[in-house]
Scaffold this motif. Structure first.
Motif, PDB file in Angstrom:
ATOM      1  N   GLY A 183       0.750  -1.242   0.000  1.00  0.00           N
ATOM      2  CA  GLY A 183       0.000   0.000   0.000  1.00  0.00           C
ATOM      3  C   GLY A 183       0.781   1.293   0.000  1.00  0.00           C
ATOM      4  O   GLY A 183       0.177   2.363  -0.029  1.00  0.00           O
ATOM      5  N   ALA A 184       2.122   1.258   0.034  1.00  0.00           N
ATOM      6  CA  ALA A 184       2.889   2.511   0.083  1.00  0.00           C
ATOM      7  C   ALA A 184       4.233   2.316  -0.609  1.00  0.00           C
ATOM      8  O   ALA A 184       4.717   1.191  -0.784  1.00  0.00           O
ATOM      9  CB  ALA A 184       3.093   2.967   1.525  1.00  0.00           C
ATOM     10  N   VAL A 185       4.849   3.453  -0.972  1.00  0.00           N
ATOM     11  CA  VAL A 185       6.087   3.429  -1.750  1.00  0.00           C
ATOM     12  C   VAL A 185       7.245   2.832  -0.948  1.00  0.00           C
ATOM     13  O   VAL A 185       7.989   1.980  -1.452  1.00  0.00           O
ATOM     14  CB  VAL A 185       6.455   4.856  -2.214  1.00  0.00           C
ATOM     15  N   GLY A 186       7.422   3.270   0.292  1.00  0.00           N
ATOM     16  CA  GLY A 186       8.550   2.825   1.117  1.00  0.00           C
ATOM     17  C   GLY A 186       8.609   1.323   1.298  1.00  0.00           C
ATOM     18  O   GLY A 186       9.622   0.685   0.958  1.00  0.00           O
ATOM     19  N   PRO A 187       7.534   0.710   1.842  1.00  0.00           N
ATOM     20  CA  PRO A 187       7.555  -0.755   1.990  1.00  0.00           C
ATOM     21  C   PRO A 187       7.706  -1.488   0.670  1.00  0.00           C
ATOM     22  O   PRO A 187       8.330  -2.550   0.612  1.00  0.00           O
ATOM     23  CB  PRO A 187       6.185  -1.057   2.624  1.00  0.00           C
ATOM     24  N   CYS A 188       7.167  -0.889  -0.411  1.00  0.00           N
ATOM     25  CA  CYS A 188       7.263  -1.517  -1.733  1.00  0.00           C
ATOM     26  C   CYS A 188       8.723  -1.638  -2.161  1.00  0.00           C
ATOM     27  O   CYS A 188       9.167  -2.711  -2.590  1.00  0.00           O
ATOM     28  CB  CYS A 188       6.477  -0.687  -2.744  1.00  0.00           C
ATOM     29  N   LEU A 189       9.497  -0.566  -2.031  1.00  0.00           N
ATOM     30  CA  LEU A 189      10.905  -0.587  -2.418  1.00  0.00           C
ATOM     31  C   LEU A 189      11.712  -1.540  -1.521  1.00  0.00           C
ATOM     32  O   LEU A 189      12.624  -2.236  -1.998  1.00  0.00           O
ATOM     33  CB  LEU A 189      11.493   0.824  -2.357  1.00  0.00           C
ATOM     34  N   ILE A 190      11.361  -1.575  -0.233  1.00  0.00           N
ATOM     35  CA  ILE A 190      12.047  -2.485   0.692  1.00  0.00           C
ATOM     36  C   ILE A 190      11.796  -3.937   0.292  1.00  0.00           C
ATOM     37  O   ILE A 190      12.714  -4.782   0.302  1.00  0.00           O
ATOM     38  CB  ILE A 190      11.591  -2.226   2.145  1.00  0.00           C
ATOM     39  N   ILE A 191      10.545  -4.239  -0.093  1.00  0.00           N
ATOM     40  CA  ILE A 191      10.199  -5.604  -0.505  1.00  0.00           C
ATOM     41  C   ILE A 191      10.999  -6.008  -1.743  1.00  0.00           C
ATOM     42  O   ILE A 191      11.533  -7.127  -1.820  1.00  0.00           O
ATOM     43  CB  ILE A 191       8.690  -5.727  -0.781  1.00  0.00           C
ATOM     44  N   TRP A 192      11.107  -5.100  -2.726  1.00  0.00           N
ATOM     45  CA  TRP A 192      11.858  -5.429  -3.947  1.00  0.00           C
ATOM     46  C   TRP A 192      13.321  -5.722  -3.616  1.00  0.00           C
ATOM     47  O   TRP A 192      13.918  -6.653  -4.161  1.00  0.00           O
ATOM     48  CB  TRP A 192      11.770  -4.282  -4.959  1.00  0.00           C
ATOM     49  N   ALA A 193      13.912  -4.933  -2.717  1.00  0.00           N
ATOM     50  CA  ALA A 193      15.304  -5.167  -2.324  1.00  0.00           C
ATOM     51  C   ALA A 193      15.440  -6.478  -1.550  1.00  0.00           C
ATOM     52  O   ALA A 193      16.367  -7.266  -1.779  1.00  0.00           O
ATOM     53  CB  ALA A 193      15.818  -4.000  -1.491  1.00  0.00           C
ATOM     54  N   ALA A 194      14.490  -6.723  -0.629  1.00  0.00           N
ATOM     55  CA  ALA A 194      14.549  -7.942   0.182  1.00  0.00           C
ATOM     56  C   ALA A 194      14.368  -9.195  -0.674  1.00  0.00           C
ATOM     57  O   ALA A 194      15.005 -10.225  -0.420  1.00  0.00           O
ATOM     58  CB  ALA A 194      13.473  -7.884   1.274  1.00  0.00           C
ATOM     59  N   CYS A 195      13.505  -9.108  -1.688  1.00  0.00           N
ATOM     60  CA  CYS A 195      13.326 -10.249  -2.597  1.00  0.00           C
ATOM     61  C   CYS A 195      14.636 -10.568  -3.330  1.00  0.00           C
ATOM     62  O   CYS A 195      14.967 -11.747  -3.536  1.00  0.00           O
ATOM     63  CB  CYS A 195      12.223  -9.945  -3.619  1.00  0.00           C
ATOM     64  N   GLY A 196      15.371  -9.517  -3.710  1.00  0.00           N
ATOM     65  CA  GLY A 196      16.661  -9.716  -4.362  1.00  0.00           C
ATOM     66  C   GLY A 196      17.664 -10.386  -3.440  1.00  0.00           C
ATOM     67  O   GLY A 196      18.430 -11.265  -3.858  1.00  0.00           O
ATOM     68  N   ILE A 197      17.654  -9.968  -2.170  1.00  0.00           N
ATOM     69  CA  ILE A 197      18.553 -10.578  -1.187  1.00  0.00           C
ATOM     70  C   ILE A 197      18.206 -12.049  -0.997  1.00  0.00           C
ATOM     71  O   ILE A 197      19.091 -12.924  -0.967  1.00  0.00           O
ATOM     72  CB  ILE A 197      18.474  -9.821   0.156  1.00  0.00           C
ATOM     73  N   LEU A 198      16.905 -12.342  -0.876  1.00  0.00           N
ATOM     74  CA  LEU A 198      16.475 -13.732  -0.696  1.00  0.00           C
ATOM     75  C   LEU A 198      16.835 -14.582  -1.918  1.00  0.00           C
ATOM     76  O   LEU A 198      17.298 -15.726  -1.779  1.00  0.00           O
ATOM     77  CB  LEU A 198      14.965 -13.789  -0.439  1.00  0.00           C
ATOM     78  N   LYS A 242       3.281   6.303   4.577  1.00  0.00           N
ATOM     79  CA  LYS A 242       1.906   6.650   4.938  1.00  0.00           C
ATOM     80  C   LYS A 242       0.925   5.703   4.247  1.00  0.00           C
ATOM     81  O   LYS A 242       1.096   5.353   3.085  1.00  0.00           O
ATOM     82  CB  LYS A 242       1.613   8.098   4.527  1.00  0.00           C
ATOM     83  N   ASP A 243      -0.114   5.309   4.966  1.00  0.00           N
ATOM     84  CA  ASP A 243      -1.163   4.417   4.459  1.00  0.00           C
ATOM     85  C   ASP A 243      -0.652   3.016   4.100  1.00  0.00           C
ATOM     86  O   ASP A 243      -1.306   2.292   3.351  1.00  0.00           O
ATOM     87  CB  ASP A 243      -1.853   5.021   3.221  1.00  0.00           C
ATOM     88  N   SER A 244       0.502   2.625   4.637  1.00  0.00           N
ATOM     89  CA  SER A 244       1.019   1.285   4.352  1.00  0.00           C
ATOM     90  C   SER A 244       0.206   0.229   5.100  1.00  0.00           C
ATOM     91  O   SER A 244      -0.305   0.478   6.198  1.00  0.00           O
ATOM     92  CB  SER A 244       2.499   1.182   4.734  1.00  0.00           C
ATOM     93  N   LYS A 245       0.079  -0.944   4.482  1.00  0.00           N
ATOM     94  CA  LYS A 245      -0.670  -2.066   5.072  1.00  0.00           C
ATOM     95  C   LYS A 245       0.342  -3.139   5.470  1.00  0.00           C
ATOM     96  O   LYS A 245       0.695  -4.000   4.667  1.00  0.00           O
ATOM     97  CB  LYS A 245      -1.680  -2.617   4.060  1.00  0.00           C
TER      98      LYS A 245
END
Length: 493
Positions: free
Chosen positions: A66-81, A218-221
């Motif tokens: 739901g938000a830009v910040g967590p979205c970018l973190i997820i993309w980076a974390a997926c790359g690490i995994l 903001k507004d992250s789920k």
């Protein structure tokens, strides 16, 4: 008489299966050639991972968090995994230097049944259906310029996708080098559009286009369920990180080139994915990105106009490159399964002229064409995609098990045990997350299909009834003469 001479010359097995004494003429055997170097290995990883997904639908990750910040973190974390998982596969690939990806590792650690279930699921569903979807994506983008203002007819899209599958199958059946060169060219082409999007985003950021990054959380789920599903969608875009393990026998100096290709290739993809998403957010708000049907095309229309036509062109290149890499590697899984007696024997044979596993690649292409016929198989792939991580987790668990049961095996690469433990736990979470979050009957059907492989294994592999063996022997004979293929040499570790 001519048939008998051809049988002797091409190496047809004409004595052992009938219980007769071995003929004085030993069957001619061949091996796959080692023609894939470091650059080709990196291109294989980058070219297979970066397909149409990052250009078409990164909104699936954003929709879950739901938000830009967590979205970018997820993309980076997926790359690490993905990198951690690939490092686990690097240890497996240098410890057991056989092609076929997960198949030989499951065979060594747990025996033939889990290996057969993996090949059963992969060969008939996950890999050919993914190949078909990638080619359908290519066909939609390639035909779009000819139908401005409306969607291309489905008949045109499906025929173009089938043609793409046929061409890719022929290229990879004819020559390993040609397949590698095509992959290198298409990888270079897709890196051009990746570079254009990233540089455009950096220029826009330098010009002060940062308003969409304010209050980025903001507004992250944030919940276990939403994060799990976001990872699930992100990792689908990274799928292909283990592709080099399918062609280990064709790698030059695999002990060096396999880990180096992984260490260079996957972090490169991760950086590209994060920067591409940043570029998208410089010109689109979260709401606009979620409403876009093709994010890269929307980006091109807003930033590259009047040269926005290059985006669908290069997305088509990207998709066909991903399809080529998928075909190049998945054909080796069919080949190894045939070699172990888990598929028709002829699928493990090598072309006399081309030194490629041509029958296996043709089989894979034929199954993929069948998957083009239904109207929409996206749903089918979604339901079966959790099976991919089921077998990823099982394979990395095999690495942990063999640390204790196969201590005698040489390990040129030995990663810390905590890495496979983490990846195994994450795999369990990824398998259970969609079932717990959105339980549907289709997941049960998927599990039942996987388990149905046990029936096939018991009837045709374990008991080896005579009537299917007689039929398969006749098929093998005729296909061997038609395709001019011979058995592969035994692979020594």
């Amino acid at each position: 008489m001519g048939e008998e001479n051809l049988r002797k010359r091409k190496g047809v097995d004409n004595g052992k299966e009938d219980g007769q004494s071995t003929q004085s003429h030993e069957p001619q055997t061949m091996n796959l050639q080692k023609q894939v170097g470091l650059i080709s290995g990196i291109c294989m990883i980058v070219g297979t991972i970066i397909g149409s997904g990052i250009f078409v639908s990164p909104k699936s990750v954003l929709a879950n968090v739901g938000a830009v910040g967590p979205c970018l973190i997820i993309w980076a974390a997926c790359g690490i995994l993905a990198t951690l998982g690939a490092l686990c596969f690097a240890e497996l690939g240098t410890m057991i230097t056989k092609s076929g990806g997960e198949y030989p590792y499951l065979m060594e650690a747990f025996g033939p049944i889990p290996a057969f279930l993996f090949s059963w699921t992969s060969l008939l569903v996950t890999k050919p259906s993914s190949f078909a979807i990638i080619c359908l994506s290519f066909a939609e983008y390639a035909s779009a310029p000819f139908y401005p203002g409306c969607d291309p007819p489905q008949v045109v899209v499906k025929c173009l996708a089938a043609a793409a599958i046929v061409i890719i199958t022929i290229v990879n059946s004819v020559s390993v080098k040609l397949g590698s060169y095509v992959q290198n060219f298409l990888t270079a082409a897709k890196m051009i559009i990746v570079t254009i999007i990233i540089v455009s985003g950096i220029v826009l950021l330098a010009q002060g286009k940062t308003e969409n990054f304010k209050d980025s959380f903001k507004d992250s789920k944030i919940s276990v369920s939403s994060i799990s599903l976001a990872f699930y969608n992100g990792l689908w875009a990274y799928d292909g990180w283990n592709q080099l393990n399918y062609i280990t026998e064709e790698l030059k100096n695999p002990y060096r080139n396999l880990p180096l290709s992984i260490i260079i290739g996957i972090p490169l993809v991760t950086v590209c994915y994060v920067l591409i998403n940043i570029s998208y957010f410089t010109v689109m708000t979260s709401t606009e990105l979620l409403q876009s049907q093709a994010v890269a095309v929307t980006f091109g229309d807003r930033v590259l106009y009047p040269a926005s036509w290059i985006v669908p062109l290069f997305v088509a290149f990207s998709a066909i490159g991903s399809a080529n890499g998928t075909c190049f590697t998945a054909g080796r899984l069919v080949y190894v399964a045939g070699r172990e007696g888990h598929m028709l024997k002829v699928l493990s044979y090598i072309s006399v002229k081309c030194l490629t596993p041509a029958p296996a690649i043709m089989f894979y292409g034929a199954i993929a064409i069948i998957y083009i016929i239904p109207g929409d198989i996206d749903t089918l792939i979604n339901y079966f995609s959790f099976a991919v991580w089921l077998f990823y987790g099982l394979t990395i668990l095999a690495l942990i098990v063999m640390r204790f049961t196969r201590k005698e095996l040489r390990r040129p690469i030995r990663i810390p045990i905590i890495i496979p433990v983490i990846v195994t736990l994450v795999s369990i979470l990824l398998v259970l997350a969609p079932i717990i979050s959105a339980p549907e009957l289709a997941y049960l059907y998927c599990v039942l299909f996987i388990l149905s492989g046990l029936i096939v294994y018991v009837l045709f592999v374990h008991f080896k009834f005579n009537w299917p063996r007689k039929i398969s022997k006749s098929i093998t004979l005729h296909l061997q003469m038609l395709l001019e293929v011979v058995p592969a040499e035994e692979v020594t570790e």
